[in-house]
Design a protein around this motif. Structure first.
Motif, PDB file in Angstrom:
ATOM      1  N   ARG A 441      44.577  27.002  35.353  1.00  0.00           N
ATOM      2  CA  ARG A 441      43.665  28.109  35.628  1.00  0.00           C
ATOM      3  C   ARG A 441      44.354  29.192  36.443  1.00  0.00           C
ATOM      4  O   ARG A 441      44.163  30.386  36.203  1.00  0.00           O
ATOM      5  CB  ARG A 441      42.427  27.591  36.358  1.00  0.00           C
ATOM      6  CG  ARG A 441      41.301  28.618  36.426  1.00  0.00           C
ATOM      7  CD  ARG A 441      40.040  28.065  37.001  1.00  0.00           C
ATOM      8  NE  ARG A 441      40.032  28.157  38.455  1.00  0.00           N
ATOM      9  CZ  ARG A 441      39.943  27.122  39.268  1.00  0.00           C
ATOM     10  NH1 ARG A 441      39.876  25.911  38.789  1.00  0.00           N
ATOM     11  NH2 ARG A 441      39.925  27.292  40.576  1.00  0.00           N
ATOM     12  N   ARG A 442      45.175  28.779  37.407  1.00  0.00           N
ATOM     13  CA  ARG A 442      45.887  29.774  38.220  1.00  0.00           C
ATOM     14  C   ARG A 442      46.925  30.525  37.395  1.00  0.00           C
ATOM     15  O   ARG A 442      47.132  31.726  37.599  1.00  0.00           O
ATOM     16  CB  ARG A 442      46.529  29.086  39.424  1.00  0.00           C
ATOM     17  CG  ARG A 442      45.493  28.668  40.470  1.00  0.00           C
ATOM     18  CD  ARG A 442      46.113  28.099  41.727  1.00  0.00           C
ATOM     19  NE  ARG A 442      45.073  27.850  42.734  1.00  0.00           N
ATOM     20  CZ  ARG A 442      45.284  27.234  43.880  1.00  0.00           C
ATOM     21  NH1 ARG A 442      46.506  26.785  44.179  1.00  0.00           N
ATOM     22  NH2 ARG A 442      44.301  27.045  44.743  1.00  0.00           N
ATOM     23  N   GLU A 445      44.918  33.032  35.522  1.00  0.00           N
ATOM     24  CA  GLU A 445      44.461  34.131  36.380  1.00  0.00           C
ATOM     25  C   GLU A 445      45.594  35.097  36.703  1.00  0.00           C
ATOM     26  O   GLU A 445      45.400  36.310  36.751  1.00  0.00           O
ATOM     27  CB  GLU A 445      43.874  33.557  37.681  1.00  0.00           C
ATOM     28  CG  GLU A 445      42.533  32.866  37.486  1.00  0.00           C
ATOM     29  CD  GLU A 445      42.076  32.139  38.737  1.00  0.00           C
ATOM     30  OE1 GLU A 445      42.876  32.070  39.710  1.00  0.00           O
ATOM     31  OE2 GLU A 445      40.944  31.631  38.747  1.00  0.00           O
ATOM     32  N   THR A 448      46.365  36.955  33.267  1.00  0.00           N
ATOM     33  CA  THR A 448      45.305  37.669  32.554  1.00  0.00           C
ATOM     34  C   THR A 448      45.289  39.121  33.020  1.00  0.00           C
ATOM     35  O   THR A 448      45.222  39.387  34.222  1.00  0.00           O
ATOM     36  CB  THR A 448      43.932  37.020  32.814  1.00  0.00           C
ATOM     37  OG1 THR A 448      43.952  35.684  32.300  1.00  0.00           O
ATOM     38  CG2 THR A 448      42.817  37.797  32.140  1.00  0.00           C
ATOM     39  N   VAL A 481      36.136  37.228  32.073  1.00  0.00           N
ATOM     40  CA  VAL A 481      36.778  36.671  33.259  1.00  0.00           C
ATOM     41  C   VAL A 481      36.621  37.645  34.424  1.00  0.00           C
ATOM     42  O   VAL A 481      36.457  37.248  35.568  1.00  0.00           O
ATOM     43  CB  VAL A 481      38.273  36.383  32.987  1.00  0.00           C
ATOM     44  CG1 VAL A 481      38.979  35.897  34.258  1.00  0.00           C
ATOM     45  CG2 VAL A 481      38.428  35.359  31.867  1.00  0.00           C
TER      46      VAL A 481
END
Length: 652
Positions: A441-442, A445, A448, A481
């Motif tokens: 997920r990091r 992030e 993105t 997001v």
């Protein structure tokens, strides 16, 4: 939202205390069945062992359970909620990146504890049948235990609302029973009260041969302490504290009664004898065994329900693969997670088949939970240092409890080869799984990209007016997001304009934000283009239902009632019948591009993440979005520098 959180605060009442007995104290309440048996083990029974063991138990219940959990931890509540994730939600606001690791280690070890606690508790209770019939075979006991465990886990899908109401009264009878039996033996040998002197504990740990390693067995008296904090929201702080006064008295009387009985058997060994059952009069022994079995079932039920809650919170925080959650009854907060239920059942049965007897299970018990307690201590220390501005208290907590729990951990490490490997392996697997999700997920992030939405409002209006582009849907809803109206995911812009253009009358950008307040359920709407484009931000607590489809449906109807949008279909043939306009959801899944040049470690993370995603619930199933009006797109993202390639053009 004050009103939402207030209703979850349970005021002090007789009913509240009774409920706390049933929900919270099952695990720690059944520990007298096996704790002293494991402390004595194969040692010759002596005064030093009896008084030292009793003193260690009394002061462990005082320092760890009473001071750390009942006093300190219950003061670190999050809007009336407790537990490792509630505490993490409290401290993550201070932007310390490391606090996530104690949270996921605590979660992993708590869940792994769920594989051993029902097995050792029920087995210990059923082994009481040997006090009635010493000839009963191990196979018979194993069979009875497995039947009880299977029935317990099969029952989960039907909900425990009805049985839940009986938990409190049964545990009240249990604690009263063990207190009276213990007191009966205590009055015969009142000298055991000397065990309140902590010097006996010191002498056992320092002077008794191998005494320090008995801490692994002594620790079992407080293994249910974490439940006091985890179930804070179900019972309330004052109910738990008042209930603990009664519970602690009952527990200590039971231990003192066993100590008094052991004083009469100095110079011998226990063998297969269980002191807890030996102090019962023969005439009520069968009643004691039945009551102990019910108490261990209640303890197991509470632990299973707590595991469901923990996994559900981890999913909301995106630290656990999405799995299906069901709501088997109208009881507030009760959930059922089929995948976790059957995994726990298989694990518990495996424990019974591998270890066969509670004395052998003791080796697997306690090691994982000491890690969890140390993780809670680290977060509590940070919480008191930051939020309460109490540096002295924080240092005192760290020094005292790290020393005590560190000693328990060091002693429990001796159990590793005797069964501790089992829960440690399970906890390690869960930790690795959560770490992969966290790291992936990091990475997403970090890589993105977001673009300024105001640069595209004109293009959106032009596309909406361009009749040469076939209309994709009347309302197009993107899960975003981005968490503000100013920026939007570049992937969404790519989907609208750069693939086959997607024309719609109204564009919706929907962001789901999991917030620290456990029961928050709010939404914000920012108008990008009046009646044509909106940014909706859902703010949901980590304990609320994340039923996005139902929540979004409620939002659009509230907006229609206020005149912000028109929900009637724009197509003339449907408009005259006041048919509702159509909605289409678009979910964009980002995947690490194969063109990225990344480290072997990050490649392992990406492969692990894909494997977990392949075997978990899809985003649309998780949020309850109907497949009939859904489009799923996959978009590659760069999670590292573009791979360098060389090629040279040849000319004839």
């Amino acid at each position: 939202m004050a009103s939402s959180s207030d209703k979850h605060l349970n005021p002090l009442s007789a009913a509240g205390v009774l409920i706390s007995l049933g929900i919270i104290y099952g695990d720690i309440g059944t520990s007298p069945i096996y704790t002293f048996r494991f402390i004595v083990g194969n040692h010759i029974i002596t005064e030093d062992l009896i008084y030292g063991g009793l003193s260690c138990v009394i002061w462990t219940l005082t320092l760890i359970t009473t001071i750390k959990y009942v006093y300190l931890a219950l003061n670190a509540d999050n809007k009336g909620e407790g537990g490792i994730f509630a505490l993490y939600a409290l401290v993550r606001r201070y932007k310390a990146g490391w606090v996530i690791f104690p949270a996921i280690i605590g979660c992993a070890t708590l869940i792994s504890d769920g594989f051993i606690t029902p097995a050792i508790s029920v087995t210990s209770a059923i082994e009481g049948l040997r006090a009635l019939n010493p000839e009963i075979s191990t196979i018979t006991i194993i069979s009875i235990v497995i039947v009880i465990l299977v029935g317990l886990f099969v029952f989960q899908q039907f909900g425990s609302g009805v049985v839940g109401r009986t938990f409190g009264p049964v545990m009240l009878v249990w604690f009263a029973f063990i207190a009276v039996i213990g007191a009966h033996h205590l009055v015969q040998r009142p000298e055991v009260l000397k065990a309140f002197n902590p010097m006996y504990a010191y002498d056992l740990l320092v002077k008794y041969p191998g005494g320090f390693w008995l801490l692994g067995a002594i620790f079992l008296c407080t293994t249910g302490a974490e439940a006091l904090y985890s179930d804070l929201g179900h019972c309330g702080k004052q109910n738990i504290r008042v209930g603990w006064v009664f519970v602690k008295v009952a527990l200590i009387l039971s231990y003192l009664g066993q100590g008094a009985w052991l004083l009469q058997h100095q110079g011998s060994r226990l063998g297969g004898i269980i002191p807890f059952y030996e102090i019962m009069p023969q005439g009520i022994l069968i009643f004691g065994i039945i009551l102990a079995t019910f108490a261990t079932i209640i303890a197991s039920q509470a632990l299973i329900s707590g595991t469901f809650t923990l996994v559900n919170e981890a999913m909301k925080l995106k630290l656990w693969p999405a799995v299906r959650v069901r709501y088997p009854s109208q009881l507030k907060g009760q959930i059922y997670i089929p995948a976790i239920n059957w995994i726990l059942m298989a694990g518990c049965i495996l424990v019974v088949l591998i270890f066969k007897e509670s004395t052998r299970m003791e080796g697997a018990y306690g090691l994982a939970i000491t890690f969890d307690m140390l993780m809670t201590t680290s977060l509590l220390t940070f919480y008191f240092a930051k939020s309460r501005n109490s540096t002295f208290r924080a240092i005192l907590i760290a020094v005292v409890f790290v020393a005590i729990e560190g000693s328990f951990l060091f002693s429990n490490l001796s159990k590793f080869s005797h069964g501790g490997w089992f829960t440690f392996t399970i906890a390690s697997c869960f930790f690795l799984m959560m770490y992969v999700l966290l790291r992936a997920r990091r990475l997403r992030e970090i890589h993105t990209e977001f673009v300024d939405l105001k640069h595209y409002t004109g293009m959106i209006q032009d596309l909406q007016a361009d009749r040469s582009v076939p209309k994709d849907a009347t309302n197009l809803v993107y899960l975003a997001v981005a968490d503000s109206k100013r920026y939007i995911d570049s992937n969404i812009i790519y989907s609208i304009f750069k693939k086959r253009p997607k024309r719609a009358d109204v564009y919706w950008f929907l962001h789901v934000d999991t917030v620290d307040a456990p029961y928050t359920s709010k939404y914000l709407v920012d108008t990008i283009i009046p009646k044509k484009c909106f940014f909706v931000r859902l703010r949901l607590g980590f304990k609320t239902d994340h039923r996005v489809n139902l929540l979004f449906n409620k939002i659009i109807h509230e907006m229609a009632d206020s005149g912000e949008i028109d929900l009637v279909s724009p197509y003339p043939s449907l408009h005259k019948y006041s048919m509702m306009s159509d909605f289409k959801f678009v979910i964009i899944h980002s995947w690490a591009s194969s063109d990225s040049e990344i480290s072997s470690f990050d490649r392992f993370i990406n492969q692990g993440y894909r494997l977990l995603k392949d075997h978990s619930l899809s985003t649309e199933e998780l949020y309850g979005i109907e497949a009939a009006n859904l489009e799923v797109e996959k978009v590659p993202i760069q999670v590292g520098p573009m791979a360098k390639v060389k090629i040279k053009r040849e000319r004839d």
